[in-house]
Motif scaffolding. Structure first.
Motif, PDB file in Angstrom:
ATOM      1  N   VAL A   1       0.812  -1.220   0.000  1.00 56.31           N
ATOM      2  CA  VAL A   1       0.000   0.000   0.000  1.00 56.31           C
ATOM      3  C   VAL A   1       0.845   1.269   0.000  1.00 56.31           C
ATOM      4  O   VAL A   1       0.342   2.362  -0.271  1.00 56.31           O
ATOM      5  CB  VAL A   1      -0.972  -0.008   1.209  1.00 56.31           C
ATOM      6  CG1 VAL A   1      -0.276   0.441   2.491  1.00 56.31           C
ATOM      7  CG2 VAL A   1      -2.175   0.886   0.930  1.00 56.31           C
ATOM      8  N   ILE A   2       2.145   1.147   0.271  1.00 55.57           N
ATOM      9  CA  ILE A   2       3.017   2.327   0.362  1.00 55.57           C
ATOM     10  C   ILE A   2       2.987   3.188  -0.904  1.00 55.57           C
ATOM     11  O   ILE A   2       2.844   4.422  -0.805  1.00 55.57           O
ATOM     12  CB  ILE A   2       4.460   1.902   0.704  1.00 55.57           C
ATOM     13  CG1 ILE A   2       4.541   1.453   2.166  1.00 55.57           C
ATOM     14  CG2 ILE A   2       5.444   3.050   0.459  1.00 55.57           C
ATOM     15  CD1 ILE A   2       5.892   0.873   2.565  1.00 55.57           C
ATOM     16  N   PRO A   3       3.107   2.623  -2.123  1.00 52.38           N
ATOM     17  CA  PRO A   3       3.081   3.482  -3.318  1.00 52.38           C
ATOM     18  C   PRO A   3       1.815   4.337  -3.417  1.00 52.38           C
ATOM     19  O   PRO A   3       1.884   5.521  -3.757  1.00 52.38           O
ATOM     20  CB  PRO A   3       3.171   2.477  -4.472  1.00 52.38           C
ATOM     21  CG  PRO A   3       3.883   1.303  -3.895  1.00 52.38           C
ATOM     22  CD  PRO A   3       3.379   1.213  -2.484  1.00 52.38           C
ATOM     23  N   ALA A   4       0.668   3.736  -3.123  1.00 52.43           N
ATOM     24  CA  ALA A   4      -0.590   4.479  -3.205  1.00 52.43           C
ATOM     25  C   ALA A   4      -0.656   5.579  -2.146  1.00 52.43           C
ATOM     26  O   ALA A   4      -1.141   6.685  -2.411  1.00 52.43           O
ATOM     27  CB  ALA A   4      -1.779   3.530  -3.037  1.00 52.43           C
ATOM     28  N   LEU A   5      -0.147   5.297  -0.948  1.00 55.50           N
ATOM     29  CA  LEU A   5      -0.156   6.310   0.111  1.00 55.50           C
ATOM     30  C   LEU A   5       0.727   7.504  -0.272  1.00 55.50           C
ATOM     31  O   LEU A   5       0.341   8.661  -0.068  1.00 55.50           O
ATOM     32  CB  LEU A   5       0.331   5.694   1.427  1.00 55.50           C
ATOM     33  CG  LEU A   5      -0.566   4.624   2.062  1.00 55.50           C
ATOM     34  CD1 LEU A   5       0.080   4.104   3.339  1.00 55.50           C
ATOM     35  CD2 LEU A   5      -1.951   5.184   2.355  1.00 55.50           C
ATOM     36  N   VAL A   6       1.890   7.212  -0.824  1.00 52.20           N
ATOM     37  CA  VAL A   6       2.820   8.285  -1.195  1.00 52.20           C
ATOM     38  C   VAL A   6       2.254   9.124  -2.325  1.00 52.20           C
ATOM     39  O   VAL A   6       2.192  10.364  -2.236  1.00 52.20           O
ATOM     40  CB  VAL A   6       4.191   7.695  -1.597  1.00 52.20           C
ATOM     41  CG1 VAL A   6       5.090   8.794  -2.158  1.00 52.20           C
ATOM     42  CG2 VAL A   6       4.854   7.032  -0.393  1.00 52.20           C
ATOM     43  N   LEU A   7       1.821   8.474  -3.405  1.00 55.03           N
ATOM     44  CA  LEU A   7       1.287   9.224  -4.544  1.00 55.03           C
ATOM     45  C   LEU A   7      -0.007   9.934  -4.189  1.00 55.03           C
ATOM     46  O   LEU A   7      -0.257  11.058  -4.648  1.00 55.03           O
ATOM     47  CB  LEU A   7       1.057   8.280  -5.726  1.00 55.03           C
ATOM     48  CG  LEU A   7       2.308   7.726  -6.398  1.00 55.03           C
ATOM     49  CD1 LEU A   7       1.939   6.822  -7.562  1.00 55.03           C
ATOM     50  CD2 LEU A   7       3.206   8.851  -6.890  1.00 55.03           C
TER      51      LEU A   7
END
Length: 265
Positions: free
Chosen positions: A81-87
């Motif tokens: 889920v990290i990529p979605a949280l960052v973007l």
């Protein structure tokens, strides 16, 4: 927004959240057709109603989520889920603007349909058949694929399932991991949307009628999503993605015509 419109959007959410046909895209179009797409509460509802569908995943796969000592399972979801949280944190305003454009939804539905027509033939030899075989690296890559759904009409489910298959997961395992990944992703999205509404337009959340509609909507989405998950996994194992590909192409083409005619703006 009235109770009938609430039921329609909630049923659409429950049916489409875990199918590779874009739940948000369908709700955006439905809202436009019902002429309620400019209502600030409707924009909030379209995100917050996903919570009911997400809870259905936890109930359907309760053995996966409980007991709470499966640390590798939770860590893989956190990594994914990290990529979605960052973007999402960096580009939330621009993403929200995209989700107000039915034309983008129509184009993405149409184009994505052709991808689903051929996706089964692209990934013929899956090697990973169990969740425990998914590495943290593979989970992260699937999370990157999921970010494609920040374009309305792409479908979070489709993007993450394709990402899973690209990482050598079987169709059914890729679908299940997509469902699991939806839990932290959509909880974060819903939480942020509710927090933004509380800070910017608190009157929307203070309205008892709105809270009632949110409650009813999430309950309906929960029940319908339970049925949709069972159907999708069973269908996917036997038939693959072609039906959903043709559906997206037809719906996308119809929407493009309606937009061209000025019926949907």
């Amino acid at each position: 927004m009235n109770i009938i419109q609430t039921i329609i959007l909630a049923v659409i959410e429950g049916l489409t959240e875990f199918l590779p046909i874009s739940s948000t895209g369908h709700m955006i179009i439905a809202s436009a057709v019902m002429k309620i797409d400019q209502d600030p509460f409707v924009k909030l509802f379209e995100v917050a109603v996903q919570l009911g569908a997400i809870i259905s995943v936890i109930v359907f796969y309760y053995k996966k989520f409980f007991p709470l000592n499966k640390w590798s399972f939770y860590l893989k979801l956190l990594v994914a889920v990290i990529p979605a949280l960052v973007l999402g944190a960096l580009f939330s305003k621009k993403i929200d603007m995209l989700f107000e454009n039915p034309l983008i939804v129509a184009i993405m539905l149409f184009a994505g349909g052709f991808v689903l027509l051929f996706i089964d033939s692209l990934f013929k030899r899956p090697l990973i058949t169990a969740e425990g075989e998914i590495t943290y690296k593979k989970a992260f890559v699937i999370g990157i694929w999921q970010c494609l759904a920040m374009l309305p009409g792409i479908s979070r489910s489709a993007a993450s399932i394709i990402g899973g298959m690209q990482q050598k997961l079987t169709r059914s395992l890729a679908a299940e991991f997509s469902f699991f990944l939806a839990v932290p992703t959509m909880c974060a999205a819903t939480g942020k949307k509710l927090l933004d509404a509380y800070n910017e337009t608190p009157q929307i959340l203070m309205d008892k009628h709105n809270l009632f509609l949110l409650g009813i909507g999430n309950l309906i989405a929960f029940v319908v999503a339970l049925i949709a998950i069972k159907f999708f996994i069973s269908y996917l194992q036997k038939h693959g993605f072609k039906l959903f590909g043709w559906y997206r192409i037809i719906v996308g083409a119809v929407l493009l015509v309606l937009i061209y005619k000025g019926i949907i703006v």
